[in-house]
Scaffold this active site. Structure first.
Site, mmCIF file in Angstrom:
data_model
loop_
_atom_site.group_PDB
_atom_site.id
_atom_site.type_symbol
_atom_site.label_atom_id
_atom_site.label_comp_id
_atom_site.label_asym_id
_atom_site.label_seq_id
_atom_site.Cartn_x
_atom_site.Cartn_y
_atom_site.Cartn_z
ATOM 1 N N ASP A 139 0.848 -1.197 0.000
ATOM 2 C CA ASP A 139 0.000 0.000 0.000
ATOM 3 C C ASP A 139 0.883 1.246 0.000
ATOM 4 O OD1 ASP A 139 -2.345 1.441 0.010
ATOM 5 O OD2 ASP A 139 -2.559 1.390 2.183
ATOM 6 N N HIS A 146 -3.620 13.863 1.523
ATOM 7 C CA HIS A 146 -3.880 12.899 2.607
ATOM 8 C C HIS A 146 -2.703 12.883 3.580
ATOM 9 C CE1 HIS A 146 -4.982 9.286 4.762
ATOM 10 N NE2 HIS A 146 -3.844 8.721 4.421
ATOM 11 N N GLU A 211 -10.447 4.037 3.869
ATOM 12 C CA GLU A 211 -9.500 4.750 3.016
ATOM 13 C C GLU A 211 -9.891 4.498 1.566
ATOM 14 O OE1 GLU A 211 -5.594 5.604 5.688
ATOM 15 O OE2 GLU A 211 -5.460 3.845 4.386
ATOM 16 N N GLU A 213 -9.182 4.247 -2.047
ATOM 17 C CA GLU A 213 -7.961 4.035 -2.838
ATOM 18 C C GLU A 213 -8.307 3.357 -4.152
ATOM 19 O OE1 GLU A 213 -4.574 2.352 -0.879
ATOM 20 O OE2 GLU A 213 -5.250 2.950 1.128
ATOM 21 N N ASP A 245 -9.127 0.486 2.134
ATOM 22 C CA ASP A 245 -8.160 0.036 3.143
ATOM 23 C C ASP A 245 -8.704 0.420 4.517
ATOM 24 O OD1 ASP A 245 -5.921 -0.743 4.557
ATOM 25 O OD2 ASP A 245 -4.744 1.022 4.012
ATOM 26 N N ARG A 249 -8.046 3.598 13.482
ATOM 27 C CA ARG A 249 -7.156 4.739 13.780
ATOM 28 C C ARG A 249 -6.609 4.724 15.198
ATOM 29 N NH1 ARG A 249 -5.757 5.803 8.799
ATOM 30 N NH2 ARG A 249 -7.503 6.511 7.539
ATOM 31 N N GLN A 252 -3.957 2.148 15.296
ATOM 32 C CA GLN A 252 -2.838 2.648 14.479
ATOM 33 C C GLN A 252 -1.989 3.661 15.256
ATOM 34 O OE1 GLN A 252 -4.174 4.427 10.841
ATOM 35 N NE2 GLN A 252 -2.131 4.933 10.111
ATOM 36 N N LYS A 265 -4.504 -2.239 10.073
ATOM 37 C CA LYS A 265 -4.919 -2.241 8.670
ATOM 38 C C LYS A 265 -4.985 -3.631 8.051
ATOM 39 C CE LYS A 265 -3.339 2.425 7.655
ATOM 40 N NZ LYS A 265 -4.363 3.019 6.760
ATOM 41 N N THR A 269 -9.373 -5.653 3.788
ATOM 42 C CA THR A 269 -9.206 -4.696 2.701
ATOM 43 C C THR A 269 -10.177 -5.155 1.625
ATOM 44 O OG1 THR A 269 -6.868 -4.447 3.255
ATOM 45 C CG2 THR A 269 -7.553 -3.680 1.072
ATOM 46 N N GLU A 385 -9.932 12.591 8.158
ATOM 47 C CA GLU A 385 -9.752 13.916 7.547
ATOM 48 C C GLU A 385 -11.078 14.658 7.452
ATOM 49 O OE1 GLU A 385 -7.224 13.660 3.869
ATOM 50 O OE2 GLU A 385 -7.346 11.556 4.401
#
Ligand SMILES: O=C(O)/C=C/C(=O)CC(=O)CC(=O)O
Ligand SMILES: [Ca+2]
Ligand SMILES: [Mg+2]
Length: 440
Positions: A139, A146, A211, A213, A245, A249, A252, A265, A269, A385
């Site tokens: 990834d 971002h 996420e 992607e 993904d 958080r 993480q 993560k 996925t 975000e």
């Protein structure tokens, strides 16, 4: 690298299948993306298929008709298998030969159309699986927007690290937990450090995020020790899909220093079933100019073709549907709209950088683009975000709010290309949803 437009891209091309002409449809005859499918609930073998309108061209059935000959026939045989690795390994000449053969068989007036029509399976009656045996998944982190936004949450004093504009950052991900659209997974459980605490606690993730992607399926690989140069890099890309993904958080933030994401993560996925080829995307190539004052890439990551047409204008949307919305019959509400054209590093730069040290890529390997946030906050591809670290909830229909995902929520990614003078090229959908946590 340049992919010339040819007869398969012509916007006036029409199929004998009426649904391929549906206005706003994802799968006109100019697209022809690949997936692996079988009839829902059957014990049939999975095999490759190509989307057209609301149908799937069953590649195994088409191979049995003998209508396709020459190099395209070898590609068709490979595409008829239960995963697309063999087709991916054949390389771009074979992929283009198959695309041309399919385009000619599926267009209005084609000889053999009646026979090809017997090879169609309605998409509504199909189930899909992960389209390749994915040996390795990496990834990347190619959106500078971002990287800056999320960096502010994790590292307020130092959001964009000084290496960002020099080196395409990535981490080695986990292939085993990649699932196809429709994936349902349990909210992950793990260690987190509550605000102000000095010791971690163990429990369900409370900051479950998405996420947005694109996934990049690799075609032909490279020998161990033999890097792929920029001008050859795209020859190794079979096509693109949507990729979510999912990210925990809170897990993480506690685990990621100094080695990066691990359990935050690798629990799930989700990818879309359809892989859109670079051939289909050729009309939507675009250039990318680095903002004034930014360093130019080092020579091994630079090429004239990459500067002129190494980026792609792919529109992207994230939809969120809560259980209450589902009960009320409401469709997922859009919480983000952006485009892949904002990415700071291109496909070619990802492939070249990944192999520059001699690392070997293999057919069916998957790269993630990284979260594709655009320059403004409503273009952010992750809730961390969009909600500014959980401080500004997103408001949904019926007045519901979300900062992070709750049990029962589902998230739908969509992607498409559209402009005057070219056919619309769609990616379909990538959907996944959250089940309650399971404890030990
Ligand atoms: O900046 C960080 O420390 C963390 C970044 C991410 O979580 C994003 C990641 O997985 C890469 C990406 O999707 O862009
Ligand atoms: Ca990611
Ligand atoms: Mg993941």
């Amino acid at each position: 690298m340049s992919t010339l437009l040819n007869e398969t891209h012509h916007p006036a091309l029409r199929s004998w299948l009426a649904s391929a002409q549906t206005p706003g449809g994802d799968f006109p005859i100019q697209n022809l993306p690949f997936a692996v499918f079988r009839r829902q609930g059957s014990d049939e073998a999975f095999r490759g298929g190509v989307a057209l309108g609301d149908q799937i061209v069953d590649l195994a059935a088409l191979a049995r008709t003998g209508l396709v000959t020459g190099e395209a026939a070898a590609a068709l045989q490979a595409g008829a298998q239960d995963r697309l690795n063999a087709l991916m390994a054949l390389g771009p000449t074979a992929w283009s030969a198959l695309r041309l053969a399919l385009s000619r068989l599926l267009r209005e007036g084609a000889a053999g159309a009646d026979t090809v029509a017997t090879c169609l399976v309605p998409q509504a009656q199909a189930e899909f699986t992960v389209p390749a045996r994915i040996g390795d998944y990496t990834d990347f982190y190619t959106s500078v927007h971002h990287a800056t936004n999320i960096g502010k949450q994790f590292r307020p004093d130092n959001p964009l690290l000084p290496n960002y504009k020099w080196v395409p950052i990535g981490y080695h991900g986990r292939a085993s937990s990649i699932g196809v659209s429709g994936q349902r997974f349990h909210r992950p459980v793990g260690q987190t450090l509550p605000p102000g605490a000095t010791e971690p606690v163990f429990g369900p993730c409370r900051r479950l995020d998405i996420e947005l992607e694109l996934g990049v399926f690799l075609g032909q690989g490279n020998e161990l020790g033999e890097p792929i140069a920029m001008d050859d890099a795209e020859q190794h890309v079979f096509g693109l899909c949507l990729l979510n993904d999912w990210s925990a958080r809170d897990i993480q933030a506690w685990e990621y220093q100094p080695l990066g994401p691990f359990l935050s993560k690798n629990f799930a996925t989700t990818i879309s079933p359809w892989i859109v080829t670079l051939d289909a995307l050729a009309p939507y190539r675009t250039g990318f100019e680095r903002p004034a004052g930014d360093p130019q890439p080092l020579a091994y990551l630079d090429s004239a073709a990459n500067r002129q047409e190494g980026a792609f204008d792919i529109q992207l949307d994230v939809g969120l549907q809560t259980p209450a919305m589902r009960s009320a019959g409401l469709a997922p509400a859009s919480i983000c709209r952006t485009s892949y054209r904002h990415a700071y590093w291109t496909l070619a730069q990802m492939v070249t950088h990944h192999t520059v040290n001699g690392c070997n890529l293999q057919p069916g390997d998957l790269l993630g683009s990284g979260t594709l946030s655009g320059p403004t906050l409503d273009q952010a591809g992750a809730l961390i975000e969009l909600t500014q670290g959980g401080k500004q909830p997103v408001t949904l229909p019926q007045g519901e709010q979300r900062v992070y995902l709750e049990d029962g929520d589902s998230v739908v990614l969509r992607g498409w290309c559209e402009k005057a003078g070219a056919a619309r090229i769609g990616f379909g959908a990538c959907e996944g949803s959250i089940l309650p946590a399971r404890t030990l």
